[in-house]
Scaffold this motif. Structure first.
Motif, PDB file in Angstrom:
ATOM      1  N   GLU A   1       0.830  -1.205   0.000  1.00  0.00           N
ATOM      2  CA  GLU A   1       0.000   0.000   0.000  1.00  0.00           C
ATOM      3  C   GLU A   1       0.866   1.258   0.000  1.00  0.00           C
ATOM      4  OE1 GLU A   1      -3.258   2.256   2.847  1.00  0.00           O
ATOM      5  OE2 GLU A   1      -2.845   0.143   3.169  1.00  0.00           O
ATOM      6  N   ALA A   2       1.876   1.292   0.866  1.00  0.00           N
ATOM      7  CA  ALA A   2       2.767   2.457   0.935  1.00  0.00           C
ATOM      8  C   ALA A   2       3.527   2.634  -0.380  1.00  0.00           C
ATOM      9  CB  ALA A   2       3.742   2.299   2.103  1.00  0.00           C
ATOM     10  N   PHE A   3       3.965   1.538  -0.967  1.00  0.00           N
ATOM     11  CA  PHE A   3       4.714   1.600  -2.218  1.00  0.00           C
ATOM     12  C   PHE A   3       3.829   2.120  -3.346  1.00  0.00           C
ATOM     13  CE2 PHE A   3       6.510  -0.194  -6.121  1.00  0.00           C
ATOM     14  CZ  PHE A   3       7.804   0.274  -6.029  1.00  0.00           C
ATOM     15  N   HIS A   4       2.617   1.591  -3.460  1.00  0.00           N
ATOM     16  CA  HIS A   4       1.711   2.006  -4.535  1.00  0.00           C
ATOM     17  C   HIS A   4       1.200   3.437  -4.356  1.00  0.00           C
ATOM     18  CE1 HIS A   4       1.143  -2.452  -5.321  1.00  0.00           C
ATOM     19  NE2 HIS A   4       1.648  -1.959  -6.439  1.00  0.00           N
ATOM     20  N   ASN A   5       1.199   3.962  -3.139  1.00  0.00           N
ATOM     21  CA  ASN A   5       0.727   5.322  -2.898  1.00  0.00           C
ATOM     22  C   ASN A   5       1.764   6.394  -3.260  1.00  0.00           C
ATOM     23  OD1 ASN A   5      -1.818   4.555  -2.088  1.00  0.00           O
ATOM     24  ND2 ASN A   5      -1.286   4.499   0.073  1.00  0.00           N
ATOM     25  N   ARG A   6       2.976   5.979  -3.575  1.00  0.00           N
ATOM     26  CA  ARG A   6       3.993   6.940  -4.009  1.00  0.00           C
ATOM     27  C   ARG A   6       3.634   7.442  -5.408  1.00  0.00           C
ATOM     28  NH1 ARG A   6       9.321   4.028  -3.981  1.00  0.00           N
ATOM     29  NH2 ARG A   6      10.080   6.073  -4.574  1.00  0.00           N
ATOM     30  N   LYS A   7       3.782   8.733  -5.638  1.00  0.00           N
ATOM     31  CA  LYS A   7       3.378   9.335  -6.917  1.00  0.00           C
ATOM     32  C   LYS A   7       4.204   8.832  -8.102  1.00  0.00           C
ATOM     33  CE  LYS A   7       1.524  13.508  -4.903  1.00  0.00           C
ATOM     34  NZ  LYS A   7       1.586  14.949  -4.808  1.00  0.00           N
ATOM     35  N   VAL A   8       5.443   8.431  -7.874  1.00  0.00           N
ATOM     36  CA  VAL A   8       6.311   8.018  -8.971  1.00  0.00           C
ATOM     37  C   VAL A   8       6.068   6.585  -9.433  1.00  0.00           C
ATOM     38  CG1 VAL A   8       8.129   9.653  -8.381  1.00  0.00           C
ATOM     39  CG2 VAL A   8       8.156   7.364  -7.397  1.00  0.00           C
TER      40      VAL A   8
ATOM     41  N   THR B   1       8.916   1.983   6.291  1.00  0.00           N
ATOM     42  CA  THR B   1       9.036   1.198   5.074  1.00  0.00           C
ATOM     43  C   THR B   1      10.055   1.861   4.163  1.00  0.00           C
ATOM     44  OG1 THR B   1       6.714   0.581   5.215  1.00  0.00           O
ATOM     45  CG2 THR B   1       7.772   0.231   3.114  1.00  0.00           C
ATOM     46  N   HIS B   2      10.936   1.065   3.611  1.00  0.00           N
ATOM     47  CA  HIS B   2      11.914   1.577   2.653  1.00  0.00           C
ATOM     48  C   HIS B   2      12.074   0.542   1.543  1.00  0.00           C
ATOM     49  CE1 HIS B   2      15.372   3.626   0.997  1.00  0.00           C
ATOM     50  NE2 HIS B   2      15.990   2.462   0.971  1.00  0.00           N
ATOM     51  N   CYS B   3      11.904   0.980   0.284  1.00  0.00           N
ATOM     52  CA  CYS B   3      12.074   0.083  -0.865  1.00  0.00           C
ATOM     53  C   CYS B   3      13.202   0.610  -1.742  1.00  0.00           C
ATOM     54  CB  CYS B   3      10.787   0.018  -1.689  1.00  0.00           C
ATOM     55  SG  CYS B   3       9.398  -0.692  -0.802  1.00  0.00           S
ATOM     56  N   ARG B   4      13.952  -0.317  -2.303  1.00  0.00           N
ATOM     57  CA  ARG B   4      15.028   0.046  -3.224  1.00  0.00           C
ATOM     58  C   ARG B   4      15.041  -0.947  -4.382  1.00  0.00           C
ATOM     59  NH1 ARG B   4      19.129  -3.567  -2.787  1.00  0.00           N
ATOM     60  NH2 ARG B   4      19.354  -4.657  -0.828  1.00  0.00           N
ATOM     61  N   MET B   5      15.611  -0.509  -5.488  1.00  0.00           N
ATOM     62  CA  MET B   5      15.712  -1.383  -6.650  1.00  0.00           C
ATOM     63  C   MET B   5      16.623  -2.564  -6.325  1.00  0.00           C
ATOM     64  SD  MET B   5      14.061  -0.622  -9.374  1.00  0.00           S
ATOM     65  CE  MET B   5      14.817  -0.860 -10.936  1.00  0.00           C
ATOM     66  N   GLU B   6      16.218  -3.724  -6.771  1.00  0.00           N
ATOM     67  CA  GLU B   6      17.067  -4.897  -6.619  1.00  0.00           C
ATOM     68  C   GLU B   6      18.156  -4.828  -7.670  1.00  0.00           C
ATOM     69  OE1 GLU B   6      16.440  -9.501  -7.597  1.00  0.00           O
ATOM     70  OE2 GLU B   6      15.117  -8.743  -6.042  1.00  0.00           O
TER      71      GLU B   6
END
Length: 154
Positions: free
Chosen positions: A32-39, A114-119
């Motif tokens: 949810e947090a990831f999909h709510n990012r505008k980018v 939450t923190h996401c980064r490119m694999e």
């Protein structure tokens, strides 16, 4: 009579499905947090959950996990997040999540990170930082991962 039986079985199935584990709830929060990012223009799906740690504290459980997600063929629009096929060479992300739940209020989220980064692609070579100091190469979420007691009040 038959209708009541079907209705009763449906309610039992709905009640069982609504009781998600803490791990499943955290993964849902990450997505949810990831999909709510505008980018974010595409829908992503969970691929694997790694490094799960659940710690029980007097105020409630604290969950840390790392989850891999992958890009699908669906655009990121409300209502288009289900039944999406994975993109063949879609982007992949690794997300770190730390979530503190309240045990007194039915599992309400007290705080989350939450923190996401490119694999990184496997064909890329990853070099060590200058001087060989690993502390310089930490991700933003490493503090949450290494010491959960520091964020107890979160």
């Amino acid at each position: 009579m038959k209708g009541l039986l079907v209705l009763g079985l449906g309610l039992v199935a709905l009640a069982a499905a609504s009781e998600l584990t803490l791990q499943e709830r955290v993964v849902d929060l990450v997505l949810e947090a990831f999909h709510n990012r505008k980018v974010v223009q595409w829908v992503y799906k969970k691929q694997a959950v790694e490094d799960v740690t659940e710690t029980e504290y007097p105020a409630g459980p604290f969950v840390q996990l790392r989850v891999r997600i992958q890009q699908t063929q669906c655009p990121n629009q409300p209502g288009s997040r289900q039944d999406c096929a994975l993109k063949r060479r879609g982007r992949k992300q690794i997300c770190l999540a730390c979530v503190k739940f309240d045990s007194r209020s039915g599992g309400k989220v007290l705080g989350s990170y939450t923190h996401c980064r490119m694999e990184k692609q496997q064909s890329e070579k990853v070099s060590a930082p200058a001087g060989g100091d690993r502390a310089q190469s930490r991700s933003p979420g490493s503090r949450c991962w290494e010491n959960p007691t520091r964020r107890q009040g979160a």
